[in-house]
Design an enzyme around this catalytic site. Structure first.
Site, PDB file in Angstrom:
ATOM      1  N   CYS A   2       0.837  -1.193   0.000  1.00 14.58           N
ATOM      2  CA  CYS A   2       0.000   0.000   0.000  1.00 14.58           C
ATOM      3  C   CYS A   2       0.881   1.255   0.000  1.00 14.58           C
ATOM      4  O   CYS A   2       2.043   1.205   0.375  1.00 14.58           O
ATOM      5  CB  CYS A   2      -0.858   0.022   1.250  1.00 14.58           C
ATOM      6  SG  CYS A   2      -1.727  -1.507   1.541  1.00 14.58           S
ATOM      7  N   ARG A  27       3.144   0.672  -6.082  1.00 16.77           N
ATOM      8  CA  ARG A  27       3.308  -0.183  -4.906  1.00 16.77           C
ATOM      9  C   ARG A  27       2.138  -1.143  -4.720  1.00 16.77           C
ATOM     10  O   ARG A  27       2.309  -2.247  -4.219  1.00 16.77           O
ATOM     11  CB  ARG A  27       3.409   0.685  -3.648  1.00 16.77           C
ATOM     12  CG  ARG A  27       4.661   1.509  -3.583  1.00 16.77           C
ATOM     13  CD  ARG A  27       4.570   2.493  -2.440  1.00 16.77           C
ATOM     14  NE  ARG A  27       4.538   1.819  -1.160  1.00 16.77           N
ATOM     15  CZ  ARG A  27       5.568   1.702  -0.348  1.00 16.77           C
ATOM     16  NH1 ARG A  27       6.724   2.216  -0.690  1.00 16.77           N
ATOM     17  NH2 ARG A  27       5.453   1.084   0.798  1.00 16.77           N
ATOM     18  N   TRP A  76      -3.106  -2.471  -1.485  1.00 17.30           N
ATOM     19  CA  TRP A  76      -2.780  -3.788  -2.026  1.00 17.30           C
ATOM     20  C   TRP A  76      -3.274  -4.764  -0.966  1.00 17.30           C
ATOM     21  O   TRP A  76      -2.717  -4.842   0.124  1.00 17.30           O
ATOM     22  CB  TRP A  76      -1.274  -3.905  -2.238  1.00 17.30           C
ATOM     23  CG  TRP A  76      -0.826  -5.164  -2.895  1.00 17.30           C
ATOM     24  CD1 TRP A  76      -0.850  -5.457  -4.236  1.00 17.30           C
ATOM     25  CD2 TRP A  76      -0.229  -6.300  -2.261  1.00 17.30           C
ATOM     26  NE1 TRP A  76      -0.329  -6.701  -4.450  1.00 17.30           N
ATOM     27  CE2 TRP A  76       0.059  -7.242  -3.265  1.00 17.30           C
ATOM     28  CE3 TRP A  76       0.078  -6.613  -0.939  1.00 17.30           C
ATOM     29  CZ2 TRP A  76       0.642  -8.471  -3.003  1.00 17.30           C
ATOM     30  CZ3 TRP A  76       0.665  -7.845  -0.668  1.00 17.30           C
ATOM     31  CH2 TRP A  76       0.943  -8.756  -1.694  1.00 17.30           C
ATOM     32  N   ASN A 101      -0.368   1.320   6.396  1.00 12.46           N
ATOM     33  CA  ASN A 101       0.445   0.346   5.655  1.00 12.46           C
ATOM     34  C   ASN A 101       0.905  -0.687   6.641  1.00 12.46           C
ATOM     35  O   ASN A 101       1.336  -0.316   7.741  1.00 12.46           O
ATOM     36  CB  ASN A 101       1.751   1.002   5.185  1.00 12.46           C
ATOM     37  CG  ASN A 101       1.657   1.507   3.793  1.00 12.46           C
ATOM     38  OD1 ASN A 101       0.616   1.434   3.189  1.00 12.46           O
ATOM     39  ND2 ASN A 101       2.774   2.022   3.316  1.00 12.46           N
ATOM     40  N   GLY A 102       0.927  -1.950   6.260  1.00 11.32           N
ATOM     41  CA  GLY A 102       1.464  -2.960   7.163  1.00 11.32           C
ATOM     42  C   GLY A 102       0.390  -3.949   7.568  1.00 11.32           C
ATOM     43  O   GLY A 102      -0.692  -3.989   6.969  1.00 11.32           O
ATOM     44  N   GLU A 484      15.398 -16.209 -13.551  1.00 11.84           N
ATOM     45  CA  GLU A 484      14.950 -14.817 -13.629  1.00 11.84           C
ATOM     46  C   GLU A 484      14.108 -14.596 -14.895  1.00 11.84           C
ATOM     47  O   GLU A 484      13.093 -13.891 -14.864  1.00 11.84           O
ATOM     48  CB  GLU A 484      16.179 -13.882 -13.588  1.00 11.84           C
ATOM     49  CG  GLU A 484      15.910 -12.411 -13.753  1.00 11.84           C
ATOM     50  CD  GLU A 484      14.930 -11.802 -12.736  1.00 11.84           C
ATOM     51  OE1 GLU A 484      14.589 -12.455 -11.744  1.00 11.84           O
ATOM     52  OE2 GLU A 484      14.477 -10.675 -12.986  1.00 11.84           O
ATOM     53  N   LYS A 488      10.250 -13.300 -14.839  1.00 16.15           N
ATOM     54  CA  LYS A 488       9.783 -12.117 -15.579  1.00 16.15           C
ATOM     55  C   LYS A 488       8.568 -12.480 -16.422  1.00 16.15           C
ATOM     56  O   LYS A 488       7.583 -11.759 -16.455  1.00 16.15           O
ATOM     57  CB  LYS A 488      10.868 -11.576 -16.524  1.00 16.15           C
ATOM     58  CG  LYS A 488      11.983 -10.790 -15.925  1.00 16.15           C
ATOM     59  CD  LYS A 488      11.655  -9.399 -15.475  1.00 16.15           C
ATOM     60  CE  LYS A 488      11.195  -9.343 -14.063  1.00 16.15           C
ATOM     61  NZ  LYS A 488      12.105  -9.506 -12.999  1.00 16.15           N
ATOM     62  N   GLU A 491       5.473 -13.079 -14.202  1.00 12.53           N
ATOM     63  CA  GLU A 491       5.010 -11.855 -13.541  1.00 12.53           C
ATOM     64  C   GLU A 491       4.162 -10.980 -14.466  1.00 12.53           C
ATOM     65  O   GLU A 491       3.130 -10.494 -14.056  1.00 12.53           O
ATOM     66  CB  GLU A 491       6.208 -10.986 -13.111  1.00 12.53           C
ATOM     67  CG  GLU A 491       6.859 -11.381 -11.811  1.00 12.53           C
ATOM     68  CD  GLU A 491       8.053 -10.492 -11.491  1.00 12.53           C
ATOM     69  OE1 GLU A 491       8.171 -10.053 -10.352  1.00 12.53           O
ATOM     70  OE2 GLU A 491       8.890 -10.222 -12.389  1.00 12.53           O
ATOM     71  N   HIS A 507      15.010 -35.835 -15.606  1.00 16.03           N
ATOM     72  CA  HIS A 507      14.487 -36.326 -14.335  1.00 16.03           C
ATOM     73  C   HIS A 507      13.067 -35.839 -14.069  1.00 16.03           C
ATOM     74  O   HIS A 507      12.630 -35.782 -12.930  1.00 16.03           O
ATOM     75  CB  HIS A 507      15.412 -35.910 -13.190  1.00 16.03           C
ATOM     76  CG  HIS A 507      16.792 -36.471 -13.343  1.00 16.03           C
ATOM     77  ND1 HIS A 507      17.049 -37.825 -13.290  1.00 16.03           N
ATOM     78  CD2 HIS A 507      17.974 -35.873 -13.616  1.00 16.03           C
ATOM     79  CE1 HIS A 507      18.347 -38.023 -13.493  1.00 16.03           C
ATOM     80  NE2 HIS A 507      18.922 -36.847 -13.692  1.00 16.03           N
ATOM     81  N   LYS A 606       5.235  -3.605  -5.823  1.00 17.18           N
ATOM     82  CA  LYS A 606       6.652  -3.309  -6.017  1.00 17.18           C
ATOM     83  C   LYS A 606       7.439  -3.521  -4.737  1.00 17.18           C
ATOM     84  O   LYS A 606       8.539  -4.055  -4.760  1.00 17.18           O
ATOM     85  CB  LYS A 606       6.775  -1.849  -6.477  1.00 17.18           C
ATOM     86  CG  LYS A 606       8.188  -1.400  -6.741  1.00 17.18           C
ATOM     87  CD  LYS A 606       8.702  -2.061  -7.990  1.00 17.18           C
ATOM     88  CE  LYS A 606      10.154  -1.769  -8.269  1.00 17.18           C
ATOM     89  NZ  LYS A 606      10.713  -2.780  -9.184  1.00 17.18           N
TER      90      LYS A 606
HETATM   91  C1  G6P Z   1       8.469  -7.833  -4.984  1.00 18.26           C
HETATM   92  C2  G6P Z   1       8.741  -7.237  -6.346  1.00 18.26           C
HETATM   93  C3  G6P Z   1       9.902  -7.970  -6.999  1.00 18.26           C
HETATM   94  C4  G6P Z   1      11.121  -7.936  -6.093  1.00 18.26           C
HETATM   95  C5  G6P Z   1      10.812  -8.501  -4.707  1.00 18.26           C
HETATM   96  C6  G6P Z   1      11.943  -8.235  -3.729  1.00 18.26           C
HETATM   97  O1  G6P Z   1       7.973  -9.126  -5.113  1.00 18.26           O
HETATM   98  O2  G6P Z   1       7.585  -7.322  -7.158  1.00 18.26           O
HETATM   99  O3  G6P Z   1      10.214  -7.345  -8.231  1.00 18.26           O
HETATM  100  O4  G6P Z   1      12.149  -8.673  -6.686  1.00 18.26           O
HETATM  101  O5  G6P Z   1       9.654  -7.858  -4.177  1.00 18.26           O
HETATM  102  O6  G6P Z   1      12.039  -6.861  -3.522  1.00 18.26           O
HETATM  103  P1  G6P Z   1      13.331  -6.083  -3.061  1.00 18.26           P
HETATM  104  O7  G6P Z   1      12.890  -4.642  -3.002  1.00 18.26           O
HETATM  105  O8  G6P Z   1      13.682  -6.628  -1.707  1.00 18.26           O
HETATM  106  O9  G6P Z   1      14.395  -6.330  -4.064  1.00 18.26           O
END
Ligand code: G6P
Length: 611
Positions: A2, A27, A76, A101-102, A484, A488, A491, A507, A606
């Site tokens: 949030c 966020r 969020w 937030n939290g 990675e 991506k 996501e 396997h 984010k």
């Molecule tokens: C969220 C974001 C990711 C990020 C992860 C860790 O899931 O969507 O893109 O890699 O958090 O975040 P940080 O800020 O600790 O790299």
């Protein structure tokens, strides 16, 4: 997660709040709302809308409002589904309004207690208990600041919150514990936000509240109290201008802008850190040299994309620096029994510096006896930076797209610098270090050259639009690169994607191979190339469709069912940095073709400041 923004000014604050929410939308974004004090304590007006900030903005256009004090929130969902009722601000008796937030862990018992006292709950959120608690104490103490203080004393969990009161219409009370909160300092106006980015349009001067701080914020006064209730002065930090961070420029999405910024930010992350022949180890701080002398082992902890940086780093540390390294996901590390080996440095990697699990892991590490802590982070005033012994900042600039791109490559660069500094204590020769340093000096240009593949990858992305599932393969350091790449794709395009070490195909995952499932392979020209080629033959023999990102010299040729994308030649050490870029581009173009919300993919946030 949030986002919070608040303002108290002589001018109308509605536009400032809405602009702040837009800037925070990266966020979290399932609903948005704001509460405004109507002058002279006539009351509080709240607006909430499901979906994006634009919906709230439209509602405000239909009902123009003039107010000098307000708080706003973009949500969020954690407790309770996305809905207008669950959106913040939450109100109690139409006289107290609050954004949060939290997560409040003891919300269920507090709710029972308040219900027994006659409070009626309208939402499913944990936040609503806080606003009723504040109301309850306000009835007793007749002072908002004291009421908030009494209320937060009852809370277990993490919070950043901002509170308004109809009977005290000229100020906002804020509190921080476990979630970030910043005050923007203006002239005859002051602001609050969960991230300074929300306030860049109104000020460049900020106070970063510390753990346990509360503040009383009005347009001409700012009083901050520490965890013991003592009035304190906190430093006002003037931030450099990075106004372009919230501007997409020529790009349709932030993610694409950020992918294309990689040559620049990689150069920024190296700037001032390389001598002629070696990495300057002072960049890690004054105490770093003596601490590094003691390091015999490394423990890395992170989440998401930052975790993948850690997995790649392990290959570098063990091959170049000859130091054993363990890498773990923060949410796992924080809850397991850990045996700490002597002389182990604890490293966190994080773009935001506020990821709740990574922060909790650092706090645990400090309790259980690691030699020192180092964070690789992109947010200068973040909790991880403040709480770690040593810091190396990535210079990616603000990353807005939820899917991390430029933060990842700059984290890799930073950890390669760390690898060289540790390696030189463990037999890495000056000549080999110099060789890697000169490769690093070429890295920015090589990234730019790799970005020239964009059109070719755009063409190839057409083959993925109907895909429901996809495998990514790599060997050695390319396995985490494949991880990675798969992350991506899932996501932002919502295609199920999994990464496997290519040698593990037989396997299990080989059973998935058919002509419908694209297989993406990462194939630089290195010692493992022949092994990888044999694995890819296994795929071809079963009719699998291959997309090979291959070194120009690796001898792959296109044929029916095999698409080859030639990647510029790169040294072994820098392979993960270069091969990540075409995979970022692939996921971007596939997502655009599938019409998803590239910068704000569904269900994600984010900065994950809750567990
Ligand atoms: C969220 C974001 C990711 C990020 C992860 C860790 O899931 O969507 O893109 O890699 O958090 O975040 P940080 O800020 O600790 O790299």
């Amino acid at each position: 997660m949030c986002g919070i923004v608040g303002a108290t000014a002589e001018r109308n604050v509605v536009k400032i709040l809405v602009e702040g929410l837009h800037r925070l939308e990266y966020r979290g974004y399932d609903s948005a709302g704001l509460a405004l004090v109507d002058g002279d304590s006539a009351g509080i007006t709240a607006y909430k809308r499901l979906g994006k900030v634009a919906n709230l903005e439209n509602a405000l256009k239909e009902n123009p409002h003039d107010s000098h004090v307000g708080i706003a929130h973009t949500r969020w969902a954690t407790h309770g589904k996305p809905s207008e009722t669950n959106a913040h601000p939450h109100l109690s008796a139409d006289s107290i309004a609050l954004v949060h937030n939290g997560i409040i862990e003891n919300h269920a018992e507090l709710r029972d207690m308040l219900v027994a006292e006659g409070y009626e709950f309208v939402s499913e959120t944990d936040t609503e208990v806080i606003v009723h608690l504040v109301h309850k104490y306000f009835q007793q103490q007749q002072e908002l600041f004291k009421a908030v203080k009494s209320a937060i004393a009852q809370l277990d969990g993490a919070f950043a919150l901002a509170v308004l009161c109809k009977d005290e219409p000229n100020h906002i009370v804020v509190a921080r514990s476990g979630s970030p909160l910043v005050i923007g300092v203006g002239i005859d106006e002051n602001f609050i936000a969960s991230d300074q980015l929300a306030l860049r349009q109104v000020t460049d001067r900020f106070i970063f509240l510390e753990e346990g701080d509360m503040a009383d914020v009005s347009c001409d006064q700012l009083n901050i109290f520490d965890v013991h209730g003592e009035l304190v002065e906190r430093e006002v930090v003037q931030l450099d201008d990075y106004a372009d961070a919230s501007d997409k420029g020529q790009f349709r999405h932030y993610m694409m802008k950020e992918i294309f910024e990689q040559p620049k930010v990689v150069a920024e992350t190296l700037r001032g850190r390389l001598g002629k022949h070696q990495v300057m180890e002072e960049i890690f701080g004054a105490d770093a040299s003596s601490l590094f002398d003691r390091v015999k082992r490394v423990q890395i902890v992170a989440c998401g994309t930052s975790y993948h940086t850690g997995v790649i780093t392990r290959y570098w540390l063990e091959s170049i620096a000859k130091v054993p390294c363990n890498v773990e996901i923060a949410s796992e590390f924080r809850y397991r029994d850990v045996v700490v080996e002597p002389d182990t440095i604890f490293i966190t990697i994080s773009q935001s510096g506020e990821t709740a699990d990574t922060l909790a892991a650092l706090r645990k590490a400090k309790d259980i006896g690691y030699t020192a802590s180092l964070t690789i982070c992109n947010a200068p005033a973040s909790s991880l930076v403040r709480e770690s012994d040593l810091v190396l900042m990535t210079q990616a600039g603000p990353e807005i797209g939820v899917a991390s791109t430029k933060a990842f490559t700059t984290q890799l660069v930073s950890l390669l610098l760390f690898t060289l500094v540790i390696g030189r204590r463990n037999g890495l020769t000056p000549a080999r270090e110099q060789e890697i340093v000169s490769q690093l000096n070429e890295l920015s240009d090589l990234c730019a050259k790799t970005l020239e593949l964009a059109d070719r990858i755009k063409e190839v992305s057409n083959h993925f639009t109907e895909t429901t599932s996809c495998l990514f393969l790599g060997r050695g350091m390319q396995y985490p690169v494949a991880m990675e790449g798969a992350l991506k794709l899932k996501e932002i395009s919502y295609i199920h994607a999994e990464a496997y070490p290519a040698g593990e195909l037989k396997h299990g995952p080989l059973a998935l191979v058919d002509s419908e499932t694209p297989i993406v392979a990462v194939a630089p020209n290195n010692d493992l190339l022949e092994k990888l080629k044999s694995n890819l033959e296994e795929v071809r023999a079963r009719g699998g469709r291959l997309y090979v990102f291959a070194d120009v010299n690796s001898g792959f040729s296109e044929s029916d069912g095999v698409t080859v994308i030639n990647v510029p030649h790169v040294s072994d050490v820098l392979e993960p940095l270069i091969y990540t870029i075409p995979l970022q581009l692939l996921s971007y173009y596939v997502a655009v073709l599938r019409g998803t919300d590239v910068d704000q993919p569904r269900n994600l946030a984010k900065s994950v400041t809750v567990e």
